[in-house]
Design a protein around this motif. Structure first.
Motif, PDB file in Angstrom:
ATOM      1  N   GLU A 124      42.717  76.429  28.966  1.00  0.00           N
ATOM      2  CA  GLU A 124      44.140  76.039  28.865  1.00  0.00           C
ATOM      3  C   GLU A 124      43.536  74.764  28.478  1.00  0.00           C
ATOM      4  OE1 GLU A 124      48.591  75.117  30.982  1.00  0.00           O
ATOM      5  OE2 GLU A 124      46.685  75.278  32.725  1.00  0.00           O
TER       6      GLU A 124
ATOM      7  N   ALA B 272      52.558  70.960  38.253  1.00  0.00           N
ATOM      8  CA  ALA B 272      53.672  72.146  37.515  1.00  0.00           C
ATOM      9  C   ALA B 272      55.380  71.873  36.701  1.00  0.00           C
ATOM     10  CB  ALA B 272      54.030  73.060  38.841  1.00  0.00           C
ATOM     11  N   ASP B 273      56.092  70.579  37.201  1.00  0.00           N
ATOM     12  CA  ASP B 273      56.438  71.074  36.121  1.00  0.00           C
ATOM     13  C   ASP B 273      55.874  69.559  34.962  1.00  0.00           C
ATOM     14  OD1 ASP B 273      56.087  68.034  37.597  1.00  0.00           O
ATOM     15  OD2 ASP B 273      58.222  68.052  37.907  1.00  0.00           O
TER      16      ASP B 273
ATOM     17  N   PRO C 299      53.372  70.126  29.146  1.00  0.00           N
ATOM     18  CA  PRO C 299      54.032  71.450  29.382  1.00  0.00           C
ATOM     19  C   PRO C 299      54.148  71.648  30.093  1.00  0.00           C
ATOM     20  CG  PRO C 299      52.627  71.936  27.396  1.00  0.00           C
ATOM     21  CD  PRO C 299      52.286  70.196  28.225  1.00  0.00           C
TER      22      PRO C 299
ATOM     23  N   ALA D  89      54.118  74.432  34.023  1.00  0.00           N
ATOM     24  CA  ALA D  89      53.168  75.434  33.821  1.00  0.00           C
ATOM     25  C   ALA D  89      53.750  76.753  34.030  1.00  0.00           C
ATOM     26  CB  ALA D  89      52.379  75.713  35.294  1.00  0.00           C
ATOM     27  N   HIS D  90      52.886  77.480  33.590  1.00  0.00           N
ATOM     28  CA  HIS D  90      53.796  79.357  32.995  1.00  0.00           C
ATOM     29  C   HIS D  90      53.859  79.959  34.380  1.00  0.00           C
ATOM     30  CE1 HIS D  90      52.073  79.010  29.031  1.00  0.00           C
ATOM     31  NE2 HIS D  90      50.887  78.727  28.841  1.00  0.00           N
ATOM     32  N   ALA D  91      54.562  80.794  34.034  1.00  0.00           N
ATOM     33  CA  ALA D  91      55.543  81.590  35.773  1.00  0.00           C
ATOM     34  C   ALA D  91      54.580  81.819  36.120  1.00  0.00           C
ATOM     35  CB  ALA D  91      56.600  82.397  34.652  1.00  0.00           C
TER      36      ALA D  91
ATOM     37  N   VAL E 151      51.902  80.443  37.770  1.00  0.00           N
ATOM     38  CA  VAL E 151      50.375  79.945  37.983  1.00  0.00           C
ATOM     39  C   VAL E 151      50.680  79.118  39.729  1.00  0.00           C
ATOM     40  CG1 VAL E 151      49.248  78.195  36.730  1.00  0.00           C
ATOM     41  CG2 VAL E 151      50.847  79.485  35.482  1.00  0.00           C
TER      42      VAL E 151
ATOM     43  N   ARG F 191      47.327  70.709  37.491  1.00  0.00           N
ATOM     44  CA  ARG F 191      46.135  70.761  35.797  1.00  0.00           C
ATOM     45  C   ARG F 191      45.554  69.536  35.674  1.00  0.00           C
ATOM     46  NH1 ARG F 191      50.590  72.982  32.630  1.00  0.00           N
ATOM     47  NH2 ARG F 191      51.468  71.251  33.716  1.00  0.00           N
TER      48      ARG F 191
END
Length: 300
Positions: A205, A238-239, A270, A272-274, A276, A281
């Motif tokens: 990623e 995550a947000d 951005p 995080a994708h749902a 994850v 990160r």
């Protein structure tokens, strides 16, 4: 705040690049065929090295592992290791003392594998150790390759111009013809590897932190350092908000890293994708300072 005319500085750089072009060869790390690197895992390893909440033994083990794996010649590993040894105990959560010999080894090899910022740091190290001709060699090599980068990735001219001028004040113009010969020889020997390294891609990623709408201005009354840049390892929630920002290195003055840290902490990635989860990160990010402006160069 120190004020400079960006047009004047750019003119100084252009003039000196026309005049000139001995980067003493770093002790070489054997070149190997480039391999894809799991950048997510590596950045997470660096986070464990710098995070003081992680047990010391584990942090030391992670650093030792990174140093061993850097022997494969990955420019990112080499650059970050060199930066850490350049900064020493002034880096966030550092486990090492400043060691300019090791810093030069890692950064010199990172430079020959395509790390343009490593070229600038080599010039700073040589200037700090009063090796002025070698400092100018590296400054000219940096200027040459910085101008070849895509416009969006290109460092501002102001830092390069100030770097060249700081060295020129010590070296004098009479040495420039010899510098030109040395730099041309270096480029002839390493150009293919440098270009290949600059264009290399990594798997995993890719985080692209973005700055807030307005530039950060240093607090009133605080004298800012020369133009330069600082490296950070950012941990993102995550947000997309920053959970932590570890200062890895700053040139030409360590205080610049402290000044820019507030700006680095205001970056966002951005969400995080749902699926994850809430795992942090990580992204390595240099922040460029030039003529009172701040610019982030997002990296993965």
């Amino acid at each position: 705040m120190r004020e400079e005319c960006p047009h004047r500085l750019a003119a100084v750089l252009a003039t000196l690049l026309i005049l000139c072009s001995s980067a003493s060869a770093a002790t070489p790390i054997p070149a190997q065929k480039p391999v894809a690197t799991d950048r997510i895992a590596l950045n997470a390893s660096w986070a464990r090295v710098l995070d003081k909440s992680v047990p010391l033994v584990r942090r030391q083990q992670e650093l030792s592992k990174i140093e061993q794996e850097a022997q494969t010649g990955d420019q990112h590993d080499l650059y970050v290791l060199g930066s850490l040894y350049h900064m020493g105990q002034l880096a966030s959560g550092s486990l090492v003392q400043q060691d300019l010999v090791k810093a030069s080894l890692y950064l010199g090899n990172a430079a020959t594998r395509g790390s343009v910022l490593a070229m600038a740091k080599m010039a700073e190290i040589k200037l700090a150790t009063r090796q002025y001709r070698e400092a100018m060699n590296w400054a000219q090599i940096y200027g040459h390759y910085a101008l070849l980068l895509p416009k969006g990735d290109r460092p501002h001219d102001g830092y390069a111009a100030e770097l060249v001028q700081r060295i020129l004040d010590r070296l004098g113009k009479s040495a420039m013809p010899e510098v030109m010969r040395d730099v041309n020889s270096f480029i002839a020997s390493h150009d293919a590897d440098i270009r290949a390294g600059t264009d290399s891609n990594f798997t995993g990623e890719v985080l692209h932190p973005v700055p807030k709408a307005k530039p950060f201005i240093a607090p009133n009354g605080r004298i800012t350092p020369y133009a330069g840049f600082a490296d950070y390892l950012l941990a993102f929630n995550a947000d997309g908000s920053v959970a932590d920002a570890w200062l890895l290195d700053a040139v030409p003055d360590a205080d610049l890293g402290l000044t820019l840290r507030k700006y680095a902490r205001e970056m966002r990635a951005p969400p995080a994708h749902a699926g994850v989860g809430k795992a942090l990160r990580y992204a390595w990010m240099p922040v460029i300072y030039d003529d009172g402006r701040y610019r982030a160069r997002p990296m993965h």
